[in-house]
Design an enzyme around this catalytic site. Structure first.
Site, PDB file in Angstrom:
ATOM      1  N   SER A 178       0.667  -1.207   0.097  1.00  0.00           N
ATOM      2  CA  SER A 178       0.278   0.037   0.050  1.00  0.00           C
ATOM      3  C   SER A 178       0.931   1.337  -0.133  1.00  0.00           C
ATOM      4  O   SER A 178       1.911   1.199   0.628  1.00  0.00           O
ATOM      5  CB  SER A 178      -0.771  -0.001   1.213  1.00  0.00           C
ATOM      6  OG  SER A 178      -1.582   1.315   1.411  1.00  0.00           O
ATOM      7  N   TYR A 216      -1.585  -0.447  10.674  1.00  0.00           N
ATOM      8  CA  TYR A 216      -1.778  -1.222   9.304  1.00  0.00           C
ATOM      9  C   TYR A 216      -0.718  -1.005   8.455  1.00  0.00           C
ATOM     10  O   TYR A 216       0.006  -1.792   7.834  1.00  0.00           O
ATOM     11  CB  TYR A 216      -3.041  -0.713   8.879  1.00  0.00           C
ATOM     12  CG  TYR A 216      -3.359  -0.804   7.335  1.00  0.00           C
ATOM     13  CD1 TYR A 216      -2.944  -0.020   6.364  1.00  0.00           C
ATOM     14  CD2 TYR A 216      -3.674  -1.982   6.782  1.00  0.00           C
ATOM     15  CE1 TYR A 216      -3.165  -0.143   5.137  1.00  0.00           C
ATOM     16  CE2 TYR A 216      -3.522  -2.380   5.486  1.00  0.00           C
ATOM     17  CZ  TYR A 216      -3.281  -1.385   4.508  1.00  0.00           C
ATOM     18  OH  TYR A 216      -3.628  -1.557   3.229  1.00  0.00           O
ATOM     19  N   LYS A 244       2.406  -3.411   6.623  1.00  0.00           N
ATOM     20  CA  LYS A 244       2.593  -3.584   5.199  1.00  0.00           C
ATOM     21  C   LYS A 244       4.012  -3.487   4.908  1.00  0.00           C
ATOM     22  O   LYS A 244       4.800  -4.007   4.101  1.00  0.00           O
ATOM     23  CB  LYS A 244       1.801  -2.388   4.252  1.00  0.00           C
ATOM     24  CG  LYS A 244       0.375  -2.916   4.316  1.00  0.00           C
ATOM     25  CD  LYS A 244      -0.036  -4.263   3.462  1.00  0.00           C
ATOM     26  CE  LYS A 244      -1.224  -4.254   3.336  1.00  0.00           C
ATOM     27  NZ  LYS A 244      -1.952  -5.631   2.795  1.00  0.00           N
TER      28      LYS A 244
HETATM   29  C1  WQD Z   1      -9.806   9.917   0.808  1.00  0.00           C
HETATM   30  C2  WQD Z   1     -10.092  11.317   1.120  1.00  0.00           C
HETATM   31  C3  WQD Z   1     -10.142  11.912   3.323  1.00  0.00           C
HETATM   32  C4  WQD Z   1     -13.888   9.927   3.740  1.00  0.00           C
HETATM   33  C5  WQD Z   1      -7.076   4.876   2.754  1.00  0.00           C
HETATM   34  C6  WQD Z   1      -6.233   4.106   3.603  1.00  0.00           C
HETATM   35  C7  WQD Z   1      -5.220   3.588   2.654  1.00  0.00           C
HETATM   36  C8  WQD Z   1      -5.582   2.847   1.478  1.00  0.00           C
HETATM   37  C9  WQD Z   1      -6.587   3.771   0.886  1.00  0.00           C
HETATM   38  C10 WQD Z   1      -5.419   0.250   2.007  1.00  0.00           C
HETATM   39  C11 WQD Z   1      -9.170  11.806   2.217  1.00  0.00           C
HETATM   40  C12 WQD Z   1     -11.444  12.341   2.612  1.00  0.00           C
HETATM   41  C13 WQD Z   1     -12.852  10.445   3.212  1.00  0.00           C
HETATM   42  C14 WQD Z   1     -14.929  10.792   4.152  1.00  0.00           C
HETATM   43  C15 WQD Z   1     -13.823  12.746   3.304  1.00  0.00           C
HETATM   44  N1  WQD Z   1      -6.163   1.552   1.980  1.00  0.00           N
HETATM   45  N2  WQD Z   1     -12.798  11.700   3.148  1.00  0.00           N
HETATM   46  N3  WQD Z   1     -14.888  12.207   3.835  1.00  0.00           N
HETATM   47  O1  WQD Z   1      -7.435   7.839   3.959  1.00  0.00           O
HETATM   48  O2  WQD Z   1      -6.309   8.319   1.485  1.00  0.00           O
HETATM   49  O3  WQD Z   1      -6.535   5.889   2.373  1.00  0.00           O
HETATM   50  O4  WQD Z   1      -7.737   3.944   1.651  1.00  0.00           O
HETATM   51  O5  WQD Z   1      -4.262   0.214   1.484  1.00  0.00           O
HETATM   52  O6  WQD Z   1      -4.421   2.716   3.511  1.00  0.00           O
HETATM   53  O7  WQD Z   1      -5.391   4.692   4.426  1.00  0.00           O
HETATM   54  O8  WQD Z   1      -8.797   7.115   1.800  1.00  0.00           O
HETATM   55  O9  WQD Z   1     -11.109   7.135   1.055  1.00  0.00           O
HETATM   56  O10 WQD Z   1     -10.379   7.232   3.778  1.00  0.00           O
HETATM   57  O11 WQD Z   1      -9.783   9.200   2.132  1.00  0.00           O
HETATM   58  O12 WQD Z   1     -13.756  13.796   3.043  1.00  0.00           O
HETATM   59  O13 WQD Z   1     -16.105  10.342   4.675  1.00  0.00           O
HETATM   60  O14 WQD Z   1     -11.330  11.610   1.247  1.00  0.00           O
HETATM   61  O15 WQD Z   1      -9.976  13.072   4.195  1.00  0.00           O
HETATM   62  O16 WQD Z   1      -8.707  13.227   1.767  1.00  0.00           O
HETATM   63  P1  WQD Z   1      -7.203   7.315   2.468  1.00  0.00           P
HETATM   64  P2  WQD Z   1     -10.204   7.656   2.231  1.00  0.00           P
END
Ligand code: WQD
Length: 339
Positions: A125, A151, A155
């Site tokens: 990841s 997590y 990885k």
């Molecule tokens: C994306 C953007 C949030 C939810 C995660 C894991 C990573 C990988 C992918 C496994 C950010 C914003 C989110 C919401 C929002 N998984 N957001 N409102 O955190 O980039 O990565 O998933 O490998 O390990 O960390 O993904 O989809 O949670 O957030 O504004 O209700 O959307 O702040 O900018 P993230 P995410």
């Protein structure tokens, strides 16, 4: 090749199984079903018209894994996707994350060695980079910068284990694929992401709002140093991601290597929500909210190494991903539970 997919009934796994079968490979799956449903495997069989041997078990169950591999011998390679993957959950349950993610990887490598299986592609990841110092992220970018969540640490440790194992065994072919943010679904609408409970990730949350099962989406932070003030990520269509696994598997060579799998194109929260509104034709109510602890302003990858060395690049856009995700969600409002 005949390929074992650990975690092969999951979101990435099911799409990778289809890509492998369509590329002419054989697939078998081991999955404990903790994060998915056997229905996903049935859908893979429906889409590809093949039978996929399935073992419902924990990858740490050495005997069950060994017996399954021997029943389906000869197995040529493993794509290791099984593991716990929720960043927030890992902060609350670190020991469980180390036990499951490291334990399953170590048991798998020991069984592979015992059964003479010499190729592994690992689901890593972009989280391993931690807080980017410079963008876009390349495979040479430093990892572990302010990396606080267990997590992401699991990885990174598993990458180290693979690197050391390949250094000790000249016949081992090991590749880590650093995923950015997987989104989208298979164009058939038969398989897709099916998070249990309230989704943490943005696209499944937005999709639940579009389908009417959640009232609104909170935009976590509007004061980031980005063009529209909201967080930017590298959203990669899951069928492009699956194709990256096939390319890595088919071109693995002795030794260890790492590849970013991303689009190289940052997309903001507001841009993703707008794209989903276009794809679904539904208005997505949103609430501007404070930043989410642990989030970075922006992260996106440079996928050119996979392009040069694996001949792989993404083809699909965020609009394609929203279209395909909406197709899956609207056909399966309750995910696989509705089957
Ligand atoms: C994306 C953007 C949030 C939810 C995660 C894991 C990573 C990988 C992918 C496994 C950010 C914003 C989110 C919401 C929002 N998984 N957001 N409102 O955190 O980039 O990565 O998933 O490998 O390990 O960390 O993904 O989809 O949670 O957030 O504004 O209700 O959307 O702040 O900018 P993230 P995410």
């Amino acid at each position: 090749m005949r390929v074992l997919l650990t975690g092969g009934a999951g979101y990435i796994g099911a799409h990778t199984a289809i890509a492998l079968l369509e590329a002419g490979h054989d697939v078998l799956i081991v999955d404990d079903m903790s994060g998915t449903s056997p229905e996903a495997v049935a859908r893979v069989e429906q889409i590809t018209g093949t039978t996929v041997p399935l073992l419902v078990a924990d990858v740490r169950d050495r005997q069950a894994l060994t017996d399954f591999l021997r029943r389906n011998a000869p197995v040529d390679a493993v794509i290791h996707l099984a593991g716990l993957k929720a960043v927030g959950e890992s902060m609350a349950e670190p020991v469980r994350y180390y036990d499951v993610n490291l334990g399953s990887s170590i048991t798998l490598l020991e069984v592979m060695a015992a059964e003479g299986i010499r190729t592994i592609v690992f689901s890593s990841s972009a989280t391993v980079y931690g807080t980017p110092e410079q963008l876009p992220l390349t495979e040479e970018s430093p990892t572990g910068i302010d990396l606080a969540n267990p997590y992401g640490k699991t990885k990174r440790i598993i990458e180290e284990i693979l690197s050391d194992a390949a250094a000790a065994d000249p016949d081992l072919r090991a590749i880590s694929l650093r995923y950015f943010n997987p989104v989208g679904a298979h164009p058939s609408g038969l398989i897709g992401e099916d998070p249990h409970g309230i989704p943490n990730n943005l696209m499944p949350f937005v999709s639940r709002v579009a389908i009417g099962s959640l009232p609104e989406v909170a935009v976590f932070g509007t004061d980031y140093d980005t063009p529209d003030g909201t967080g930017q990520r590298d959203y990669i269509h899951v069928t492009d991601l699956a194709a990256g696994h096939v390319a890595a598997l088919e071109q693995a060579t002795p030794g260890y290597d790492v590849y970013n799998l991303g689009t190289g194109e940052p997309v903001s929260v507001l841009e993703l929500i707008a794209a989903f509104e276009r794809a679904s034709g539904r208005e997505i109510p949103k609430r501007l909210a404070p930043r989410r602890p642990g989030d970075v302003a922006a992260t996106y990858g440079d996928p050119s190494k996979a392009g040069r060395e694996l001949g792989w690049a993404t083809r699909l856009t965020i609009d394609d991903a929203c279209r395909d995700y909406w197709n899956w969600q609207s056909r399966n409002p309750r995910g696989y539970a509705g089957a």
